[in-house]
Design a protein around this motif. Sequence first.
Motif, short mmCIF file in Angstrom:
data_model
loop_
_atom_site.label_atom_id
_atom_site.label_comp_id
_atom_site.label_asym_id
_atom_site.label_seq_id
_atom_site.Cartn_x
_atom_site.Cartn_y
_atom_site.Cartn_z
N TYR A 27 0.83 -1.21 0.00
CA TYR A 27 0.00 0.00 0.00
C TYR A 27 0.86 1.25 0.00
CZ TYR A 27 -3.35 -3.52 1.26
OH TYR A 27 -4.11 -4.65 1.26
N MET A 30 1.85 1.77 -3.48
CA MET A 30 0.71 2.25 -4.26
C MET A 30 0.47 3.74 -4.00
SD MET A 30 -2.52 -0.15 -4.44
CE MET A 30 -3.17 0.41 -2.90
N ASN A 34 0.74 6.82 -6.63
CA ASN A 34 -0.33 7.81 -6.83
C ASN A 34 0.22 9.23 -6.71
OD1 ASN A 34 -2.82 8.92 -7.12
ND2 ASN A 34 -3.38 8.70 -4.97
N ILE A 72 -7.10 3.24 -8.94
CA ILE A 72 -8.28 2.52 -8.47
C ILE A 72 -8.21 1.05 -8.87
CG2 ILE A 72 -10.78 2.35 -8.73
CD1 ILE A 72 -9.91 4.53 -6.91
N MET A 75 -5.67 -0.70 -6.69
CA MET A 75 -6.18 -0.78 -5.32
C MET A 75 -7.22 -1.88 -5.20
SD MET A 75 -8.90 0.15 -3.32
CE MET A 75 -9.73 1.26 -4.41
N PHE A 78 -5.47 -5.33 -5.18
CA PHE A 78 -4.81 -5.74 -3.95
C PHE A 78 -5.80 -5.88 -2.80
CE2 PHE A 78 -0.88 -4.37 -6.03
CZ PHE A 78 -0.20 -5.54 -5.85
N GLU A 79 -6.87 -5.08 -2.83
CA GLU A 79 -7.86 -5.19 -1.75
C GLU A 79 -8.48 -6.59 -1.75
OE1 GLU A 79 -11.01 -2.47 -2.15
OE2 GLU A 79 -11.80 -2.83 -0.14
N ASP A 82 -5.89 -9.51 -1.04
CA ASP A 82 -5.51 -9.66 0.36
C ASP A 82 -6.70 -10.02 1.22
OD1 ASP A 82 -2.84 -7.26 0.67
OD2 ASP A 82 -2.89 -9.37 0.15
N GLN A 83 -7.89 -9.66 0.78
CA GLN A 83 -9.06 -9.98 1.57
C GLN A 83 -9.36 -11.47 1.53
OE1 GLN A 83 -12.45 -7.88 0.33
NE2 GLN A 83 -13.27 -7.59 2.37
N CYS A 86 -7.84 -12.70 4.57
CA CYS A 86 -8.29 -12.04 5.79
C CYS A 86 -9.77 -12.27 6.05
CB CYS A 86 -8.04 -10.54 5.71
SG CYS A 86 -6.68 -10.02 6.68
N THR B 83 -7.34 8.59 -2.22
CA THR B 83 -6.73 8.46 -0.90
C THR B 83 -7.62 7.66 0.05
OG1 THR B 83 -5.75 10.61 -1.28
CG2 THR B 83 -5.69 9.78 0.94
N ALA B 85 -9.93 5.55 -0.81
CA ALA B 85 -10.03 4.16 -1.26
C ALA B 85 -8.78 3.37 -0.88
CB ALA B 85 -10.23 4.13 -2.77
N MET B 86 -7.61 4.03 -0.93
CA MET B 86 -6.40 3.32 -0.54
C MET B 86 -6.38 3.03 0.96
SD MET B 86 -3.10 4.57 -2.60
CE MET B 86 -3.64 6.24 -2.76
N ARG B 88 -8.94 2.61 2.85
CA ARG B 88 -9.93 1.57 3.12
C ARG B 88 -9.42 0.21 2.65
NH1 ARG B 88 -15.56 0.94 0.36
NH2 ARG B 88 -14.02 0.25 -1.14
N ALA B 89 -8.72 0.21 1.52
CA ALA B 89 -8.17 -1.05 1.04
C ALA B 89 -7.12 -1.59 1.99
CB ALA B 89 -7.56 -0.85 -0.35
N ALA B 90 -6.30 -0.68 2.56
CA ALA B 90 -5.30 -1.13 3.52
C ALA B 90 -5.96 -1.66 4.79
CB ALA B 90 -4.36 0.01 3.87
N HIS B 92 -8.95 -3.03 4.95
CA HIS B 92 -9.52 -4.34 4.62
C HIS B 92 -8.45 -5.40 4.46
CE1 HIS B 92 -13.76 -3.16 3.08
NE2 HIS B 92 -13.53 -2.80 4.31
N GLY B 93 -7.29 -4.96 3.99
CA GLY B 93 -6.23 -5.92 3.72
C GLY B 93 -5.45 -6.35 4.93
#
Lengths: 94, 152
Positions: A27, A30, A34, A72, A75, A78-79, A82-83, A86, B83, B85-86, B88-90, B92-93
């Motif tokens: 992240y 990433m 960005n 996006i 993101m 990877f979301e 990785d989920q 998890c 920002t 979304a990143m 939130r993704a982190a 969730h991850g």
Amino acid sequence: MYYAAVIAILVTMALALIRAFIGPSVYDRMLAANVFGTKTVLLIAVGGYVLSWPAFLDVALLYALTNFVGTIAVMRFFEYSDQASCDVQDGGER
Amino acid sequence: MPSWVDLISWVCFVLGGLLCITGGVGLLRFPDFFTRVHAVGVTETLAAPLLLSGLALQLGWTLDLVKVVLIMAFILATNPTATHAMARAALHGGHRPVIFGEESERIDSEGIDSEGIDSEGIDSEGIDSEGMASGKMASEKSTSGEGPSSKN
């Protein structure tokens, strides 16, 4: 003054590249990518005006669009990748 | 003798450049991913419109002004979105924010953070109280879940 802004943008791009190289998690890389993309837009806009490029703002607008879509997309990838590991723990806890 | 428009645009350029460098230093030196997101998201959302408005003041009433305003509107719309979304993704991850002061030996948590995220996920960190509480809940639920199954 234009050169001060251009140098500041270049320094920020270098700092973002360092973070992208040493970033501990994916992240961080990433986020640095960005930042690098947004600073590329600003560098094209300001530097193109200083160097009097033709149609530099079209290129900057295209970079802004591409940067957002790419961020996006990466993101989401990877979301959900990785989920997958998890989500089992979260579902078990709840 | 520069005019007022030139002066205002130069002030915009200098402030935008300062905010750029501030965001870059924050991105490089802050200890956690969420603090880095905070530093970058806040400063970049102001730095990009400042630089672009300085450019727009130099351009005058041309077609390029419309493009600059388009770029500014697009960056203002997408940068906080990306920002958020990143972050939130982190979340969730499996990332959890590092909370200082609860356990003093966790100050050098960057190495632990990276190792834990890459290898095992949430449970190897054990930094925050929320993770511990949810771990306790999970153990309670697992024991209560084992009760009826052992009866059956």
